[in-house]
Design an enzyme around this catalytic site. Structure first.
Site, PDB file in Angstrom:
ATOM      1  N   GLY A  19       0.827  -1.073  -0.051  1.00  0.00           N
ATOM      2  CA  GLY A  19       0.087  -0.183   0.092  1.00  0.00           C
ATOM      3  C   GLY A  19       0.769   1.219   0.112  1.00  0.00           C
ATOM      4  O   GLY A  19       0.387   2.252   0.699  1.00  0.00           O
ATOM      5  N   TYR A 170     -13.574  -3.199  11.498  1.00  0.00           N
ATOM      6  CA  TYR A 170     -12.074  -2.545  11.297  1.00  0.00           C
ATOM      7  C   TYR A 170     -11.331  -2.756  12.590  1.00  0.00           C
ATOM      8  O   TYR A 170     -10.048  -3.082  12.486  1.00  0.00           O
ATOM      9  CB  TYR A 170     -12.230  -1.040  11.007  1.00  0.00           C
ATOM     10  CG  TYR A 170     -10.965  -0.336  10.674  1.00  0.00           C
ATOM     11  CD1 TYR A 170     -10.254  -0.611   9.539  1.00  0.00           C
ATOM     12  CD2 TYR A 170     -10.508   0.713  11.466  1.00  0.00           C
ATOM     13  CE1 TYR A 170      -8.992  -0.052   9.370  1.00  0.00           C
ATOM     14  CE2 TYR A 170      -9.481   1.517  11.293  1.00  0.00           C
ATOM     15  CZ  TYR A 170      -8.687   1.082  10.333  1.00  0.00           C
ATOM     16  OH  TYR A 170      -7.405   2.021  10.032  1.00  0.00           O
ATOM     17  N   ILE A 200      -1.398   4.005  14.842  1.00  0.00           N
ATOM     18  CA  ILE A 200      -1.274   5.444  14.207  1.00  0.00           C
ATOM     19  C   ILE A 200      -2.823   5.915  14.370  1.00  0.00           C
ATOM     20  O   ILE A 200      -3.498   5.156  14.591  1.00  0.00           O
ATOM     21  CB  ILE A 200      -0.832   5.581  12.834  1.00  0.00           C
ATOM     22  CG1 ILE A 200      -1.618   4.888  11.839  1.00  0.00           C
ATOM     23  CG2 ILE A 200       0.617   5.286  12.746  1.00  0.00           C
ATOM     24  CD1 ILE A 200      -1.337   5.304  10.490  1.00  0.00           C
TER      25      ILE A 200
END
Length: 266
Positions: A19, A170, A200
């Site tokens: 990614g 998620y 993060i």
């Protein structure tokens, strides 16, 4: 003064960043390329993004190749790892950065309470954020074990540590990825392979750029942070570089929040 060794020098180690076509992944790839990596494999679902980042690395004097690949598909990952090994001879560092809701976020069900959600809508979150990490680890670990050296780094969201309302699946997927790092750390320490996680919070990437343009939204967001600014991709890349380097050789199985004080860790 005697020259000090650069403890963040990668000494020719080869890294694969998933990614990496934009945002945090892009900056991690650039950081690796700028710190004497033997090569950087720049992965993205969109090849043109990967090509642009690989070109940036090479323009700055580094070595890189772009590779399209879908981390949720093991065969795609295996092929990507095979090409990377053929080109650079090895992969010493895997950075599992690909995340969010996959390559087609516009197709993801949103705004529906978890208890009313369609179970099929969970797949994009689980496929990228958990299965993708499993796939990339499975494909790269054998070479690391053979060489008795390696660094495995997974980028997660603080949602996986503290939970996020409306992002139950998620959050679960990210927590699962962090658990995987801890288990892998225990299994692979004997081979001098480390596995760590970077958690993060709100970071200035294309995923939230539009939200940051609204001053009221930004003000409310920053009210939850001790350091009242949004994170930058370089904040995350600094930690990833440290974990990729020999400076972290006695650190494994840990989760490091890089989050401006959104949450604290013991």
């Amino acid at each position: 003064m005697e020259n000090m060794q650069n403890i963040l020098d990668l000494n020719g180690k080869v890294g694969l960043v998933t990614g990496a076509g934009q945002g945090v992944g892009r900056q991690i790839a650039l950081h690796l390329g700028a710190h004497n990596a033997g090569g950087v494999i720049v992965n993205d679902f969109h090849l043109e993004r990967a090509e642009a980042v690989a070109a940036e690395i090479e323009k700055a004097g580094g070595k890189a190749i772009p590779l399209q690949g879908d981390v949720s598909d093991f065969e795609s990952v295996a092929q990507m790892v095979n090409v990377g090994n053929q080109h650079f001879g090895k992969i010493d560092i895997i950075v599992n950065n690909a995340g969010n809701s996959g390559a087609n976020p516009e197709l993801v069900e949103r705004g529906v309470p978890f208890w009313e959600s369609n179970p099929e809508s969970w797949d994009p979150w689980l496929d990228v954020n958990l299965r993708g990490v499993l796939n990339c680890c499975r494909a790269t670990i054998p070479g690391m074990v053979e060489r008795k050296e390696g660094r495995i780094i997974t980028i997660m969201s603080d949602a996986g540590r503290v939970g996020e309302q409306g992002l139950e699946v998620y959050s679960a997927a990210k927590a699962g990825a962090a658990g995987l790092m801890r288990s892998i750390a225990r299994s692979l320490g004997r081979y001098m392979i480390t596995a760590n996680t970077v958690a993060i919070a709100a970071t200035n990437t294309p995923a939230i750029t539009a939200r940051l343009e609204d001053e009221e939204v930004l003000r409310k967001m920053l009210s939850h942070y001790v350091i009242r600014r949004v994170g930058e991709p370089s904040d995350v890349a600094n930690m990833a570089l440290f974990l990729a380097s020999d400076a972290s050789s006695w650190i494994t199985g840990q989760t490091y929040p890089v989050n401006g004080g959104y949450s604290f860790n013991l």
